[in-house]
Structure formats: C-alpha cells, structure tokens
Enzyme design. Structure first.
Site: not given
Length: 346
Positions: A195, A289, A319
């Site tokens: 991320s 996501d 995610h």
C-alpha cells in the site's frame, strides 16, 4: 523519532471507520466502473467485514489510532514465525535517525552474505510501524531465504511529503553502505512494501535507477502509484466497504497537503516520464481495492517499457489482506508467491 500532535486536517467519518477496522480497501479506475458486487468477495472476506467494529463518534488523536492499528495484529495475524535472528539498527537520515529491524530468514543461518529486501510498511503514510508488519517481514524472509530490513519511516500528518520518501531512500543507502555490518550482499538488493509502503518502494526504485543502482527486484503489494487524483478513478467503492473514496482522499490530503506536489514522481511513480530500467517487478493485487486499477496501469506501463513484470491477483480479497492473514489465509499464498519471485531474481 515520531512526535504526536493533533491532526492538521479533520478526519472524515468514513476515514474513522477505516482506521478502526484496519482494512484499507479503496478502488481507482480510468473510467467509473459499475457498483461493487459484494457477492464477488471471498467468503472469508465477507465474514471479516461483518465483524468490523463500529467507529467511535469522536475521532481519537493520532497516537490512539496508531495504537489500535498496532493492537489489531494480535487478533488478525498468525503467530510470528521463527527466523534465524532479529536485530535492530538506526540509519542516518536527513531528518534524524530512522529505526530499522533486520530479519534473517531461517534458511540464511549458514549464508555469509544473503540477498536483502528493504521493506516499507503500509498504513496510509499515517499508521504502521515495525511491529505492525513484523509478521509480513518474518514470513517473507523465510519464504525467500533472504534478509528483510523493515524501515520505520516518519508518518503524516506530523511529517508531510517528502519526509517518508526521504527516510525510505536514506534507509536504502544506509543499508547498502553498511552491508558488512549487516552481513548482506549489497549486489542483491531489492525493495518492496504494501500500500503506502508500495508507493515508497516504487518511488525509491525510480530514484535508485537514476543514480545507477541496479536493484534485483521490486515487490509492490497493492501499491498506490498515482496520488494526483487527476484521473477519473473513483466511483466503485463508495459505501458498504471499509475504505471509501473519501478515505483515500483523506490519506492523500494528510500525506501530501500541497496539491501541487502530488504529480511529483516521488509521490506518483505512475506519472514518471519513463519507467525504463526499473528492476523486475511483482505486483500483488486484491480485487476489492481502489488501487487495483492504477496498479494495473503501472504494470502495463512497465511491460510496455521493457520491465519484466508479474501480476498476482486475488479477485475476492480486499486491500490489506496480507495484514489479516489469520482471518484471510490467502495472504499465505501471496507470501509464497513473493518468496518464489524473489528467489528467482536474487
């Protein structure tokens, strides 16, 4: 190193829900896609969402949010796997010391100088530390038979862009320069992260390329690669999931409050004029996501510009699923894939 202070920008209600759930899930696409179909989620993802906590009415201060994020690992992550050894160091950075944690994989005990992956944790550039991603780093070190060095970079909103990037790049330089101390092979150096950490890894890889440093690989786990929000990215995950469009905007607002800097390639690697010369890349994607579309766009550009690129997709996952491996066991498959990719490139 990291100070605590009230947020410089107000948190939106949707963002509070995210921070307390510990599951960032946001979607970005070139054209507005149809609404998300929750039925497409894997059963474990559906069960996970049903158990998410109700956010508080009043937003706690940053240090409370960070502590909650840290404690989530106690229920959401498996027991820590045994590695050969763990040791902590401090790198020198432009803003002071940068804490590091080195993990030597279990299979590296007899290796004089194993390869190394420098890992940057996720958390929206606002959350996360060496503890929240301890499981990730141990697991990857064992799966790849390598050393993993985790970087505790400075967090927003106390430290805005480019503080986190500067720490990330300085840490890689320090690790390479101190290879004898760390007993690693600087010629077999890779970068990676999840991320926000994937964002930092991609930006660092670009800078190292320009410096003439040859990385073995970059591992980008559902990375954020375009913070400019200039594309028509939003519209799919606007409700009924943990992280909404507003939450993504909140993270970017706190990390890069100066909108003029969001097209800087250190913040938005997808917008770099050229991606040629980057190392072989693995991108791990989750279907639910907001970053999936820009991750796919990044993969397409890498391939078009001659960079060997692999995609590992988990369409029914969200995610952040690697941070919840006890409840979302496909994280274990992703770790295995990362380990195999690194072994092949080292």
């Amino acid at each position: 190193m990291k100070t605590s202070s009230p947020f410089t920008l107000p948190l939106r209600a949707a963002a509070v829900a995210l921070l307390f759930s510990m599951i960032p899930t946001y979607f970005l696409a070139q054209t507005p896609p149809p609404p998300a179909d929750p039925a497409q989620l894997d059963e474990d993802s559906v069960a996970f969402l049903k158990q998410r906590p109700t956010p508080p009415a009043v937003t706690p201060p940053p240090e409370v949010l960070r502590e909650n994020y840290r404690r989530a690992r106690l229920t959401n992550q498996p027991a820590l796997p045994q590695v050969d050894r763990v040791k902590e160091y401090e790198a020198k950075g432009p803003r002071g010391a940068i804490p590091l944690r080195m993990f030597r994989g279990a299979a590296t005990a007899d290796l004089a100088a194993p390869p190394v992956l420098v890992f940057f944790h996720g958390g929206g550039w606002m959350l996360g530390d060496l503890d929240t991603h301890d499981w990730h780093c141990r697991s990857i070190a064992n799966a790849a038979a390598c050393v993993v060095v985790a970087v505790d970079y400075r967090l927003a909103p106390e430290h805005v862009f480019p503080a986190a990037f500067d720490d990330a790049l300085a840490a890689v330089h320090w690790i390479a320069a101190n290879s004898a101390l760390l007993k690693i092979d600087p010629a077999r150096l890779s970068v990676g992260g999840d991320s926000a950490g994937g964002n930092l890894a991609a930006g660092v890889a670009l800078s190292l390329r320009d410096e003439g440093v040859k990385l073995k690989a970059q591992i980008l786990i559902y990375p954020a690669v375009d913070l400019s929000m200039s594309g028509n990215y939003y519209g799919r995950f606007t409700k009924n999931l943990i992280l909404t469009d507003d939450s993504m905007r909140m993270f970017i607002d706190h990390y890069v409050p100066d909108a003029a800097l969001r097209k800087d390639r250190r913040a938005s690697p997808l917008l770099a004029p050229s991606l040629q010369g980057l190392p072989p890349t693995l991108i791990v994607q989750a279907g639910f996501d907001p970053l999936a579309a820009e991750g796919s766009a990044y993969a397409a550009r890498l391939e078009q510009e001659g960079v060997p690129t692999s995609m590992q997709r988990y369409p029914g996952q969200m995610h952040g699923f690697l941070s919840n491996a006890r409840l979302l066991p496909k994280a274990l498959d992703a770790v295995k894939e990362i380990g195999e990719f690194l072994k092949a490139k080292q």
